[in-house]
Structure formats: C-alpha cells, structure tokens
Design a protein around this motif. Structure first.
Motif, PDB file in Angstrom:
ATOM      1  N   ARG A   1      -1.460  16.586  -3.400  1.00 13.49           N
ATOM      2  CA  ARG A   1      -1.159  15.917  -3.254  1.00 13.49           C
ATOM      3  C   ARG A   1      -1.901  14.416  -2.570  1.00 13.49           C
ATOM      4  NH1 ARG A   1       1.683  14.091   2.179  1.00 13.49           N
ATOM      5  NH2 ARG A   1      -0.031  14.958   2.543  1.00 13.49           N
ATOM      6  N   GLU A   2      -2.826  14.370  -2.258  1.00 16.38           N
ATOM      7  CA  GLU A   2      -3.697  13.429  -1.747  1.00 16.38           C
ATOM      8  C   GLU A   2      -4.525  13.009  -2.429  1.00 16.38           C
ATOM      9  OE1 GLU A   2      -3.561  12.962   2.322  1.00 16.38           O
ATOM     10  OE2 GLU A   2      -1.748  11.938   2.250  1.00 16.38           O
ATOM     11  N   PRO A   3      -5.072  12.919  -3.756  1.00 21.07           N
ATOM     12  CA  PRO A   3      -6.628  12.791  -4.723  1.00 21.07           C
ATOM     13  C   PRO A   3      -7.541  11.798  -3.887  1.00 21.07           C
ATOM     14  CG  PRO A   3      -5.020  11.638  -5.805  1.00 21.07           C
ATOM     15  CD  PRO A   3      -4.126  11.650  -4.372  1.00 21.07           C
ATOM     16  N   GLY A   4      -7.037  11.118  -3.602  1.00 16.69           N
ATOM     17  CA  GLY A   4      -8.129   9.704  -2.596  1.00 16.69           C
ATOM     18  C   GLY A   4      -8.363  10.140  -1.466  1.00 16.69           C
TER      19      GLY A   4
ATOM     20  N   ASP B   1      -6.362   4.297   0.692  1.00 18.51           N
ATOM     21  CA  ASP B   1      -4.712   4.940   0.242  1.00 18.51           C
ATOM     22  C   ASP B   1      -5.046   5.841  -0.442  1.00 18.51           C
ATOM     23  OD1 ASP B   1      -2.417   4.731  -1.444  1.00 18.51           O
ATOM     24  OD2 ASP B   1      -2.318   2.575  -1.580  1.00 18.51           O
ATOM     25  N   PRO B   2      -4.998   7.426   0.192  1.00 16.73           N
ATOM     26  CA  PRO B   2      -5.343   8.288  -0.655  1.00 16.73           C
ATOM     27  C   PRO B   2      -4.264   8.905  -1.754  1.00 16.73           C
ATOM     28  CG  PRO B   2      -5.284   8.137   2.046  1.00 16.73           C
ATOM     29  CD  PRO B   2      -4.765   7.302   1.885  1.00 16.73           C
TER      30      PRO B   2
ATOM     31  N   VAL C   1       1.231  -1.283  -0.099  1.00 19.32           N
ATOM     32  CA  VAL C   1       0.031   0.069  -0.358  1.00 19.32           C
ATOM     33  C   VAL C   1       0.490   0.955  -0.226  1.00 19.32           C
ATOM     34  CG1 VAL C   1      -1.927   1.470   1.035  1.00 19.32           C
ATOM     35  CG2 VAL C   1      -2.093  -1.207   0.984  1.00 19.32           C
ATOM     36  N   ARG C   2       0.556   2.327  -0.880  1.00 20.80           N
ATOM     37  CA  ARG C   2       1.636   3.239  -0.691  1.00 20.80           C
ATOM     38  C   ARG C   2       1.415   4.052   0.709  1.00 20.80           C
ATOM     39  NH1 ARG C   2       0.291   7.184  -6.016  1.00 20.80           N
ATOM     40  NH2 ARG C   2       1.390   8.443  -4.478  1.00 20.80           N
ATOM     41  N   TRP C   3       0.046   4.269   1.195  1.00 17.71           N
ATOM     42  CA  TRP C   3      -0.252   4.538   2.638  1.00 17.71           C
ATOM     43  C   TRP C   3      -1.496   4.077   3.194  1.00 17.71           C
ATOM     44  CZ3 TRP C   3       1.966   6.690   6.530  1.00 17.71           C
ATOM     45  CH2 TRP C   3       1.732   7.163   7.242  1.00 17.71           C
ATOM     46  N   ALA C   4      -1.755   3.595   3.904  1.00 21.39           N
ATOM     47  CA  ALA C   4      -3.132   2.932   4.045  1.00 21.39           C
ATOM     48  C   ALA C   4      -3.718   3.903   5.382  1.00 21.39           C
ATOM     49  CB  ALA C   4      -2.299   1.427   4.860  1.00 21.39           C
TER      50      ALA C   4
ATOM     51  N   ASN D   1      -5.617   6.898  -4.301  1.00 26.06           N
ATOM     52  CA  ASN D   1      -6.657   7.392  -4.702  1.00 26.06           C
ATOM     53  C   ASN D   1      -7.440   5.752  -4.854  1.00 26.06           C
ATOM     54  OD1 ASN D   1      -8.926   8.510  -6.016  1.00 26.06           O
ATOM     55  ND2 ASN D   1      -8.377   9.747  -7.299  1.00 26.06           N
ATOM     56  N   LEU D   2      -7.398   5.210  -4.397  1.00 26.19           N
ATOM     57  CA  LEU D   2      -7.734   3.845  -4.023  1.00 26.19           C
ATOM     58  C   LEU D   2      -8.642   3.078  -3.080  1.00 26.19           C
ATOM     59  CD1 LEU D   2      -8.347   0.889  -5.641  1.00 26.19           C
ATOM     60  CD2 LEU D   2      -5.732   0.552  -5.088  1.00 26.19           C
ATOM     61  N   ILE D   3      -9.709   2.888  -3.305  1.00 26.09           N
ATOM     62  CA  ILE D   3      -9.972   1.432  -1.316  1.00 26.09           C
ATOM     63  C   ILE D   3     -10.214   0.726  -1.671  1.00 26.09           C
ATOM     64  CG2 ILE D   3     -11.803   1.604   0.253  1.00 26.09           C
ATOM     65  CD1 ILE D   3     -12.905   3.780  -0.458  1.00 26.09           C
ATOM     66  N   ARG D   4      -9.082  -0.028  -0.823  1.00 25.24           N
ATOM     67  CA  ARG D   4      -9.358  -1.845  -0.890  1.00 25.24           C
ATOM     68  C   ARG D   4      -9.882  -2.702   0.282  1.00 25.24           C
ATOM     69  NH1 ARG D   4      -3.830   0.532  -1.250  1.00 25.24           N
ATOM     70  NH2 ARG D   4      -2.895  -0.295  -3.906  1.00 25.24           N
ATOM     71  N   ARG D   5     -10.477  -3.633  -0.810  1.00 23.74           N
ATOM     72  CA  ARG D   5     -11.183  -4.806   0.542  1.00 23.74           C
ATOM     73  C   ARG D   5     -10.741  -5.626   0.631  1.00 23.74           C
ATOM     74  NH1 ARG D   5     -17.093  -6.900  -1.736  1.00 23.74           N
ATOM     75  NH2 ARG D   5     -15.666  -7.679  -3.619  1.00 23.74           N
ATOM     76  N   TRP D   6     -10.124  -6.232   1.946  1.00 24.74           N
ATOM     77  CA  TRP D   6      -9.306  -7.533   3.223  1.00 24.74           C
ATOM     78  C   TRP D   6     -11.066  -8.178   3.114  1.00 24.74           C
ATOM     79  CZ3 TRP D   6      -9.386  -9.963   7.266  1.00 24.74           C
ATOM     80  CH2 TRP D   6      -8.541 -11.180   7.227  1.00 24.74           C
ATOM     81  N   ARG D   7     -10.438  -9.294   2.580  1.00 24.02           N
ATOM     82  CA  ARG D   7     -11.563 -10.451   3.116  1.00 24.02           C
ATOM     83  C   ARG D   7     -10.793 -11.847   3.795  1.00 24.02           C
ATOM     84  NH1 ARG D   7     -15.403 -11.233  -2.490  1.00 24.02           N
ATOM     85  NH2 ARG D   7     -13.585 -10.632  -2.816  1.00 24.02           N
ATOM     86  N   PRO D   8     -10.939 -12.157   4.869  1.00 24.30           N
ATOM     87  CA  PRO D   8     -10.128 -13.138   5.197  1.00 24.30           C
ATOM     88  C   PRO D   8     -10.499 -14.292   4.376  1.00 24.30           C
ATOM     89  CG  PRO D   8     -11.980 -12.698   7.449  1.00 24.30           C
ATOM     90  CD  PRO D   8     -12.191 -12.151   5.814  1.00 24.30           C
ATOM     91  N   GLY D   9      -9.497 -14.726   4.282  1.00 18.96           N
ATOM     92  CA  GLY D   9      -8.833 -16.120   3.166  1.00 18.96           C
ATOM     93  C   GLY D   9      -8.933 -15.470   1.652  1.00 18.96           C
ATOM     94  N   ARG D  10      -8.596 -14.350   1.666  1.00 18.88           N
ATOM     95  CA  ARG D  10      -9.157 -14.055   0.620  1.00 18.88           C
ATOM     96  C   ARG D  10      -8.252 -12.680   0.220  1.00 18.88           C
ATOM     97  NH1 ARG D  10     -14.829 -14.365  -1.571  1.00 18.88           N
ATOM     98  NH2 ARG D  10     -13.801 -13.843  -3.931  1.00 18.88           N
TER      99      ARG D  10
END
Length: 350
Positions: free
Chosen positions: A119-122, A86-87, A67-70, A90-99
């Motif tokens: 500086r931070e578009p997200g 991750d500002p 991640v660039r900056w969590a 420009n991304l939101i991530r999804r974490w799922r157990p086992g995936r």
C-alpha cells in the motif's frame, strides 16, 4: 542482513503483561479541535505554560502543499533544509527557505511494488545519524536504510528479525550511542495483518545495535507507530494507532537502553468521542526540558512530561509527524497533504 538476538521473547511478553496506568489529563481537553483549516492552522492555548514555548499570537504557516500523505520530517542543519517523505507517492521532498519544496529522492522506498500487495511503497520516518547520514524507515522495502547525503549511496542497515522480513518499518529514533529504535506495524502492506507478505507474527518495537544485532523490545502492541526517546534516554515513548485503544506508551529504560517496565502515558480515547477529532496518535518528539510534541486525534499537541496538555495545533485534518528545525527554534509538522512551520519562542530549550 542483520544479526538477531534470541533472548528477547520473555522480555517482550513481560512488558505486554504489565499493568498499564492511564493519564487522566486528556479528560480536560475539549473533544472538538480548534476551528483550524488546511489553509489557516489554528493554535489552541490549553495552558498559560504554553507561552514560554510559543509566543502569544504566533501562528503556524503552510510551507508546502500538494502532498499525497506528508510524513517523516527531518531538518538538515548542514544545508539548511527540510526533508519530508510521501510514502504512497514513493518520494522524499526537500524544502528550502525561499525556494519551496522539490523532489529529492525517488523511489524513496521500493520500486516496482505491486499496489495490490504493498500500500505504501515509499519511505516513512526519517532521522539523521551521528555521521550525518539519512536513516530511512523504508515502508515499501521493509528495511531500515542509510542514505549518504553527499554521495547518495544507499545501504540496508536491517531487514530481518530472526530470519524473517520486517512488516513495514514506520518510524525511528537514533540514540546517542548509535542504536536505532524503530516500529514495524503492517501499514505498508495492503492487507495489513492478513497480508501474505507478512512474515513477522507481531507488530514490533525493535532496537538495532551498532554491531548489527536486532532486538525485539515489545511485540504486544497492535499498531505501534511513532517513537521517541527522552533527552536523557531514560524513557521510550511509542504511540499506538489503534482506533479501539489509541494511546501513547512510555517505557522506563535500563542502563543498557532496554525497557524494564511499561505504562500508558496518555490515553487518547476521549479525543475520539463523537468523531470530532481527525487522526490517531502518530509521530512525536521530546524536547530537552521534557516537553512532548505528539500527534493526537485533532492535530499536534504540546504536553508536559506528566502529559498535561499545553497547546494544540489543528488544521481540521490529521497531523502525522513533527521535527525540530533551525537549531531547534522551529517546529515542522507534516499535516496530511501539506507541511507546517511554527516558530518557537527564542531562548526556549527545545
């Protein structure tokens, strides 16, 4: 566009001028953080009282990297997954157990911004409202947004105070009645306070009411960042990520949810002595029993309601934010370029 309240100037000036009382608890905390590494986070036990929250021998595991900056972790019970932002990417991530982690929303903030100016578009801070929608502190878009997790429809909740655009909303907390408390530092703007995009004269702490009114609660902080309300909603905590005066403020709230006084709840300057501890006060959460989990120089700290240190999670790098997950049985921490998961003791009222 949100309506604005015109009666808050006197209030925020009064708050800024009140005497501040610092906590001496940090004086007993080692300046150097524990010898954690990005791949092997350490948990430093600062008080035997930590054992009622985290069982002895428990360690934090790394569940996502690259991640660039969590930032902005939030657990979605209806779906059993974690979202984190991750500002700069420009991304939101999804974490799922086992995936593992995967892209969830891009752009998470504003698309097509000029990196010379933004500086931070997200997205930064995330929260869930009473209806189950995702609330986004949109740093790049300079708004507070609502995102329907089912339809993926996105709407702007608030974008202005007194007709002027926000700087770059950073973090937020949703009260039980639906009010959204949020901070608005200039971190998302490339030139910060001197940016030509900056329309607000202050770096404010605001409240958006369900009917649309935006109130300025405090405009005297240099770098407001993380924000949380106590479980009884009688106190508001705001971290100040100012390297010259790093601290966490606490405000007593009146029956209407507005601040009536302010003081320094935790002075983080001792942690910066010698430059050994990375990071500054940032995101935080309040447990039901009053325990505070706060980003501080050196990592993520667990403290009593009186700011007595209990424990510190460290990776040797900043840990920016934290969220309860899995029915409050786990802490999820966004730690620089990765995400951590720390199991809590079963039965603790997190």
């Amino acid at each position: 566009m949100a309506k604005t309240d015109s009666g808050m100037d006197r209030r925020h000036l009064m708050l800024g001028g009140m005497a501040m009382i610092g906590s001496a608890a940090f004086a007993r905390v080692p300046v150097a953080p524990p010898p954690g590494t990005p791949d092997a986070p350490a948990l430093l036990r600062l008080s035997p009282a930590l054992d009622r929250i985290v069982a002895p021998g428990t360690t934090a595991e790394v569940i996502a990297t690259g991640v660039r900056w969590a930032e902005g972790p939030v657990w979605i019970e209806d779906g059993n997954y974690l979202l984190f932002s991750d500002p700069p990417a420009n991304l939101i991530r999804r974490w799922r157990p086992g995936r593992g982690a995967e892209p969830f929303l891009t752009p998470s903030g504003a698309g097509g911004t000029d990196p010379k100016r933004v500086r931070e578009p997200g997205a930064n801070g995330l929260a869930i409202d009473a209806g189950g929608a995702l609330l986004i502190a949109n740093s790049g878009g300079r708004t507070i947004d609502r995102f329907d997790l089912t339809t993926r429809r996105r709407t702007v909740v608030a974008d202005r105070y007194r007709g002027r655009r926000f700087n770059s909303p950073n973090d937020l907390h949703v009260a039980r009645g639906g009010a959204i408390y949020f901070t608005d530092p200039p971190y998302g703007l490339t030139d910060g306070d001197t940016s030509s995009l900056k329309e607000q004269a202050v770096n404010g702490v605001y409240r958006h009411l369900p009917e649309g009114t935006v109130e300025l609660l405090d405009g005297m902080l240099t770098r407001p960042n993380g924000i949380a309300l106590s479980s009884d909603e009688r106190r508001m905590y705001v971290s100040v990520s100012d390297p010259d005066a790093p601290r966490i403020m606490v405000y007593n709230l009146d029956a209407a949810g507005r601040p009536k006084d302010a003081r320094v709840w935790l002075d983080a300057r001792p942690m910066l002595a010698g430059g050994a501890a990375p990071g500054l006060p940032d995101g935080m959460k309040a447990a039901r029993d009053g325990t505070m989990i706060c980003s501080v120089p050196g990592g993520m700290m667990l403290l009593t309601p009186e700011a007595e240190p209990l424990g510190l999670v460290s990776t040797g790098a900043p840990i920016a934010n934290v969220a309860f997950g899995e029915r409050r049985r786990v802490l999820y921490m966004t730690a620089n370029d990765r995400v951590l998961r720390l199991p809590l003791r079963p039965g603790w009222a997190g």
